[in-house]
Enzyme design. Structure first.
Site, mmCIF file in Angstrom:
data_model
loop_
_atom_site.group_PDB
_atom_site.id
_atom_site.type_symbol
_atom_site.label_atom_id
_atom_site.label_comp_id
_atom_site.label_asym_id
_atom_site.label_seq_id
_atom_site.Cartn_x
_atom_site.Cartn_y
_atom_site.Cartn_z
ATOM 1 N N ARG A 27 14.405 33.984 68.110
ATOM 2 C CA ARG A 27 14.619 33.241 66.853
ATOM 3 C C ARG A 27 13.319 32.652 66.291
ATOM 4 O O ARG A 27 13.334 31.560 65.713
ATOM 5 C CB ARG A 27 15.636 32.103 67.049
ATOM 6 C CG ARG A 27 17.048 32.582 67.315
ATOM 7 C CD ARG A 27 17.809 32.772 66.019
ATOM 8 N NE ARG A 27 19.112 33.348 66.282
ATOM 9 C CZ ARG A 27 20.258 32.679 66.192
ATOM 10 N NH1 ARG A 27 20.265 31.419 65.852
ATOM 11 N NH2 ARG A 27 21.392 33.294 66.407
ATOM 12 N N ARG A 31 15.017 28.493 61.027
ATOM 13 C CA ARG A 31 15.096 27.244 60.271
ATOM 14 C C ARG A 31 14.120 26.150 60.672
ATOM 15 O O ARG A 31 13.941 25.191 59.935
ATOM 16 C CB ARG A 31 16.532 26.696 60.332
ATOM 17 C CG ARG A 31 17.490 27.494 59.463
ATOM 18 C CD ARG A 31 18.928 27.214 59.831
ATOM 19 N NE ARG A 31 19.190 27.708 61.168
ATOM 20 C CZ ARG A 31 20.369 27.639 61.786
ATOM 21 N NH1 ARG A 31 21.381 27.052 61.193
ATOM 22 N NH2 ARG A 31 20.518 28.131 62.989
ATOM 23 N N ARG A 40 14.857 31.463 52.500
ATOM 24 C CA ARG A 40 16.316 31.499 52.659
ATOM 25 C C ARG A 40 16.987 30.956 51.392
ATOM 26 O O ARG A 40 17.984 31.503 50.929
ATOM 27 C CB ARG A 40 16.644 30.665 53.895
ATOM 28 C CG ARG A 40 18.050 30.218 54.078
ATOM 29 C CD ARG A 40 18.873 31.218 54.847
ATOM 30 N NE ARG A 40 20.121 30.641 55.284
ATOM 31 C CZ ARG A 40 21.063 30.221 54.475
ATOM 32 N NH1 ARG A 40 20.900 30.304 53.172
ATOM 33 N NH2 ARG A 40 22.165 29.704 54.953
ATOM 34 N N ASP A 77 20.500 40.259 62.086
ATOM 35 C CA ASP A 77 21.458 39.574 62.955
ATOM 36 C C ASP A 77 22.252 40.608 63.730
ATOM 37 O O ASP A 77 22.432 41.735 63.257
ATOM 38 C CB ASP A 77 22.414 38.695 62.139
ATOM 39 C CG ASP A 77 23.084 37.666 63.042
ATOM 40 O OD1 ASP A 77 22.486 36.609 63.280
ATOM 41 O OD2 ASP A 77 24.187 37.963 63.542
ATOM 42 N N TYR A 154 32.866 38.441 69.156
ATOM 43 C CA TYR A 154 32.942 37.970 67.761
ATOM 44 C C TYR A 154 34.005 38.740 66.974
ATOM 45 O O TYR A 154 34.704 38.173 66.132
ATOM 46 C CB TYR A 154 31.578 38.110 67.076
ATOM 47 C CG TYR A 154 30.559 37.113 67.583
ATOM 48 C CD1 TYR A 154 30.505 35.825 67.064
ATOM 49 C CD2 TYR A 154 29.666 37.450 68.589
ATOM 50 C CE1 TYR A 154 29.585 34.899 67.543
ATOM 51 C CE2 TYR A 154 28.738 36.537 69.075
ATOM 52 C CZ TYR A 154 28.711 35.257 68.546
ATOM 53 O OH TYR A 154 27.811 34.342 69.025
HETATM 54 O O1 CP3 Z 1 14.784 36.255 66.880
HETATM 55 C C1 CP3 Z 1 14.559 36.371 65.647
HETATM 56 O O2 CP3 Z 1 13.731 35.661 65.033
HETATM 57 C C2 CP3 Z 1 15.266 37.485 64.882
HETATM 58 C C3 CP3 Z 1 16.418 37.111 64.173
HETATM 59 C C4 CP3 Z 1 17.761 36.907 64.852
HETATM 60 C C5 CP3 Z 1 18.782 36.147 64.230
HETATM 61 N N1 CP3 Z 1 19.906 36.259 64.981
HETATM 62 C C6 CP3 Z 1 18.637 35.405 62.971
HETATM 63 C C7 CP3 Z 1 19.600 34.348 62.628
HETATM 64 C C8 CP3 Z 1 18.291 37.429 66.026
HETATM 65 C C9 CP3 Z 1 17.619 38.273 67.104
HETATM 66 C C10 CP3 Z 1 19.664 37.019 66.097
HETATM 67 C C11 CP3 Z 1 20.583 37.422 67.177
HETATM 68 C C12 CP3 Z 1 21.905 36.795 67.271
HETATM 69 N N2 CP3 Z 1 22.760 36.450 66.262
HETATM 70 C C13 CP3 Z 1 22.570 36.529 68.495
HETATM 71 C C14 CP3 Z 1 22.041 36.859 69.860
HETATM 72 C C15 CP3 Z 1 20.989 35.943 70.323
HETATM 73 C C16 CP3 Z 1 21.472 34.543 70.608
HETATM 74 O O3 CP3 Z 1 21.042 33.637 69.866
HETATM 75 O O4 CP3 Z 1 22.233 34.379 71.545
HETATM 76 C C17 CP3 Z 1 23.820 35.960 68.183
HETATM 77 C C18 CP3 Z 1 24.860 35.505 69.169
HETATM 78 C C19 CP3 Z 1 23.928 35.919 66.759
HETATM 79 C C20 CP3 Z 1 25.097 35.474 65.957
HETATM 80 C C21 CP3 Z 1 24.773 34.364 65.059
HETATM 81 N N3 CP3 Z 1 23.904 34.429 63.987
HETATM 82 C C22 CP3 Z 1 25.327 33.055 65.063
HETATM 83 C C23 CP3 Z 1 26.342 32.553 66.079
HETATM 84 C C24 CP3 Z 1 24.753 32.363 63.990
HETATM 85 C C25 CP3 Z 1 25.099 30.982 63.519
HETATM 86 C C26 CP3 Z 1 24.531 29.927 64.385
HETATM 87 C C27 CP3 Z 1 23.224 29.447 63.825
HETATM 88 O O5 CP3 Z 1 22.235 29.432 64.566
HETATM 89 O O6 CP3 Z 1 23.242 29.042 62.661
HETATM 90 C C28 CP3 Z 1 23.826 33.220 63.369
HETATM 91 C C29 CP3 Z 1 22.966 32.903 62.195
HETATM 92 C C30 CP3 Z 1 21.517 33.216 62.256
HETATM 93 N N4 CP3 Z 1 20.960 34.366 62.771
HETATM 94 C C31 CP3 Z 1 20.457 32.414 61.750
HETATM 95 C C32 CP3 Z 1 19.258 33.107 61.971
HETATM 96 C C33 CP3 Z 1 17.873 32.695 61.571
HETATM 97 C C34 CP3 Z 1 20.637 31.070 61.026
HETATM 98 C C35 CP3 Z 1 21.247 31.337 59.677
HETATM 99 C C36 CP3 Z 1 20.614 30.587 58.514
HETATM 100 O O7 CP3 Z 1 19.398 30.711 58.262
HETATM 101 O O8 CP3 Z 1 21.389 29.944 57.805
#
Ligand code: CP3
Length: 353
Positions: A27, A31, A40, A77, A154
């Protein structure tokens, strides 16, 4: 193809010698960076950010402009795959991801087909190509996907879950149906990762965020088996270089030996195991990626450096370590602490190589 100026991340994944330990963060584009929040905002929504290659490329590069990171990770994602299968993904503030059409019945699962990454997920393939071009050989690009089991959680729950009651209910009561779902996902993920590799991803990582919620036996049958199927089907070499694969099961520390049997090149580990113990257990079979607790980044710069020193000392001398956090960086982390973290890894690791 442009020459890679910094390949220590790829070298470490192949357990080859490096000058200092390479480091990146799960990640890393997100944010906690004000410039991410600005892009964003401009995109209007998270999905729009993922689906616009120019913007996805912009945020992928943001952390690299600030920190001496040794790898870039595609901004996307894991849930784009079920979205491409027609489940209708939405991200609502405060609620996290939800699906309009979760899969609950045999009819729902029988209606799913293997995705064509060049159709439904063309925006990802285009983003990979653009990011590679813009990186211009600075560091390697990581492609990724969710594991079949994690995606299934999911898809069946309809969003995030703590108990996994619906997906585990299906797994225990209708194992054949669950296997059908996991198989279509494994085939889709293989196609998807291979499309990312062909478009320029130089390593790939499978995120199995929820494999750790399973019993050891169910983990092997419902998660690891399908990740093994994926590793087996991956393109192993591109642009005259190996394309290493990384498997990350959060909470999977007890199963590292089993995971090495998948023939992946590296295992991601969270902070609940000591990386030195993990190294003793996997021997020379795989490289390790991890494993600092992301909450350390809330502490003082002095404490962060001490923790980095501790992880490096625990891994010890030699090759096969990629430094990372044990899970994604939190949105409230101060970017200045990230800089301390990244620089500490490079400064303190030289003595181990
Ligand atoms: O690592 C990176 O920088 C690459 C980007 C990346 C994102 N999601 C961006 C993201 C990667 C590799 C993921 C993987 C992901 N997504 C996983 C597996 C890794 C982990 O964290 O366990 C999972 C389970 C998800 C599903 C997911 N996406 C959830 C549950 C959420 C909401 C929770 C949250 O953190 O807000 C997301 C949203 C998400 N994916 C964001 C980002 C930057 C935040 C969204 C935003 O900017 O509003």
């Amino acid at each position: 193809m442009t020459e890679l100026k910094n390949d220590r991340f790829l070298q470490a994944l192949m357990r080859k010698p490096v000058d200092v330990t390479p480091v990146w963060m799960m990640r890393q584009a997100g944010r906690y960076l004000p410039e991410y929040r600005a892009t964003r905002e401009k995109a209007g929504s998270f999905m729009n950010l993922c689906q616009t290659p120019e913007l996805a490329c912009e945020v992928t590069l943001q952390p690299l402009d600030r920190f001496a990171l040794d790898a870039a990770i595609l901004f996307s994602d894991i849930l784009t795959v079920p979205d491409a299968m027609g489940l209708g993904l939405r991200f609502t503030t405060g609620e996290g991801p939800t699906f309009d059409k979760p899969v609950r019945t045999a009819a729902d699962i029988n209606a799913l087909g293997v995705i064509d990454p060049h159709a439904e997920l063309k925006y990802v393939v285009d983003a990979v190509r653009l990011i590679r071009k813009e990186l211009n050989g600075r560091v390697p690009l990581i492609g990724f996907s969710g594991s079949p089991w994690t995606l299934a959680t999911y898809m069946v729950e309809g969003g995030s879950s703590k108990e996994f009651s619906k997906v585990k209910g299906m797994m225990f009561d209708q194992p054949e149906l669950m296997h059908k779902l996991l198989d279509v996902l494994a085939q889709s993920v293989t196609e998807y990762l291979n499309a990312q590799i062909k478009a320029g991803a130089q390593a790939v990582m499978v995120f199995d965020t929820w494999g750790g919620a399973l019993t050891p036996r169910d983990y092997r049958e419902f998660s690891l088996q399908y990740m093994t199927q994926i590793v087996d089907g991956l393109i192993k070499e591109n642009e005259a270089r190996p394309v290493p694969s990384i498997l990350f099961t959060k909470g999977g520390g007890a199963w590292l030996e089993d995971m090495t049997l998948s023939k992946c090149n590296a295992l991601g580990v969270d902070w609940t195991i000591d990386i030195g113990d993990a190294r003793k257990r996997v021997g020379d079979k795989v490289a390790l990626q991890g494993n600092m607790d992301p909450c350390i980044l809330y502490a003082s710069p002095k404490r962060i450096r001490e923790e980095v020193a501790g992880v490096l000392a625990s891994f010890g001398k030699g090759d096969g370590h990629v430094f990372n956090l044990g899970h994604g960086i939190h949105p409230a982390i101060n970017p200045e602490h990230v800089e301390v973290f990244i620089n500490s890894v490079h400064e303190l690791s030289r003595q181990y190589h």
